[in-house]
Enzyme design. Structure first.
Site, PDB file in Angstrom:
ATOM      1  N   SER A  21      22.152  43.770  20.302  1.00 19.88           N
ATOM      2  CA  SER A  21      21.558  42.849  21.209  1.00 19.88           C
ATOM      3  C   SER A  21      19.988  43.011  20.854  1.00 19.88           C
ATOM      4  O   SER A  21      19.628  43.867  20.080  1.00 19.88           O
ATOM      5  CB  SER A  21      22.012  42.921  22.783  1.00 19.88           C
ATOM      6  N   CYS A  22      19.335  42.040  21.631  1.00 16.51           N
ATOM      7  CA  CYS A  22      17.920  42.089  21.464  1.00 16.51           C
ATOM      8  C   CYS A  22      17.438  43.323  22.185  1.00 16.51           C
ATOM      9  O   CYS A  22      17.987  44.193  22.768  1.00 16.51           O
ATOM     10  CB  CYS A  22      17.091  41.011  22.301  1.00 16.51           C
TER      11      CYS A  22
END
Length: 318
Positions: A21-22
């Site tokens: 994920s980010c």
């Protein structure tokens, strides 16, 4: 993990905590002391999140990177090119400022600016002026994909003139007043929309400002001159390196948003938006002046899951 170089559990590292994920990081002075070092530390943290962002085959067109800081009042007063009103008695800003993503085409850009100014007049918002934001796409070595859809960057400054004998709105009270103005300003005219462009405010606030774009983590401070300026002071910095999941990369969909930097994905987003839309008829508040319906829809239909979360959180905070 089979056929993998995944490290074993060691020290503070546990492979069970691995996620795709980010990247997000926060830096703050717990005593609220503003300095450029907080901004610089935030940008350093962002550089170290490069592995949490993404780019396509064109390595210099990133999925997105950005930083949220307090409004850098010292810098803005010296660079705006016009006078800004004095702070309130408790030190809160009596003006709001934010970057505006405008059409690259000069003619469409002028139409967008005229519409913003007309809406401000209708909403009782005073435009103090526009500032051409200093950016450098060449120094940042922005790739052709990001460059091809890059908006024109300007900074808008607004205030609300006090009634005779009254005081200027400041802080969150000012942000509440200008909220419907900003929401309406982002709904562009058919002429602008048909040209495949639009208008977007990463933020418009008396308290915080967002610098972001379809950039890599290393490109962000090279693109925005303000972030390298020693007069750019803040006591907080929230940074984000984007890994696109539910939506294609774009300049507006980089994080942070106005309140949120999000490192996940929300797969119930359609249902969430529908429920929010259904509840708009029940919304009522005495804190935001006028008919709140002029700010609808709260959730921008073509935005990302994180953007919708941010839009609803913004409404609830205000």
């Amino acid at each position: 993990m089979l056929f993998s170089a995944l490290p074993a559990k060691q020290g503070l590292y546990d492979p069970e905590a691995e996620v795709d994920s980010c990247g997000v990081a926060m830096v703050a002075d717990i005593h609220g002391r503003r300095s450029h070092s907080i901004v610089a530390d935030g940008l350093l943290a962002l550089e170290n999140l490069e592995h949490r962002g993404a780019a396509g085959a064109e390595v210099n067109s990133g999925d997105g990177a950005g930083i949220l800081i307090q409004l850098p009042d010292e810098l803005l007063r010296e660079t705006a090119g016009f006078d800004l009103p004095a702070p309130s008695a408790d030190g809160a800003n009596t003006y709001a400022a934010g970057i505006c993503f405008l059409p690259a085409d000069a003619g469409l850009r002028q139409l967008a600016i005229e519409r913003v100014e007309a809406l401000a007049d209708a909403e009782g918002v005073t435009i103090l002026g526009w500032r051409e934001l200093p950016v450098d796409a060449v120094r940042a070595d922005i790739g052709e994909t990001a460059l091809g859809c890059m908006p024109h960057m300007m900074q808008l400054f607004v205030t609300v003139e006090p009634a005779p004998g009254g005081t200027r709105l400041a802080g969150i009270d000012l942000d509440r007043f200008i909220y419907p103005f900003r929401k309406q300003a982002e709904r562009v005219t058919p002429e602008i929309e048909e040209a495949g462009t639009g208008l977007y405010f990463p933020s418009l606030s008396s308290r915080t400002i967002v610098y972001k774009g379809m950039l890599t983590t290393m490109q962000l401070p090279l693109y925005y001159d303000d972030l390298r300026d020693e007069r750019c002071w803040s006591a907080i910095a929230i940074v984000h390196s984007r890994f696109s999941t539910n939506t294609f990369p774009s300049w507006p969909l980089a994080h942070p948003f106005r309140f949120v930097a999000h490192n996940g994905e929300i797969n119930t987003v359609r249902g969430n938006r529908n429920r929010m839309r259904a509840r708009e008829a029940l919304l009522d508040t005495g804190l935001i002046p006028g008919d709140l319906a002029r700010a609808f829809p709260i959730c921008t239909p073509e935005a990302s899951d994180s953007a919708s979360l941010d839009e609803v959180l913004e409404l609830l905070v205000l």
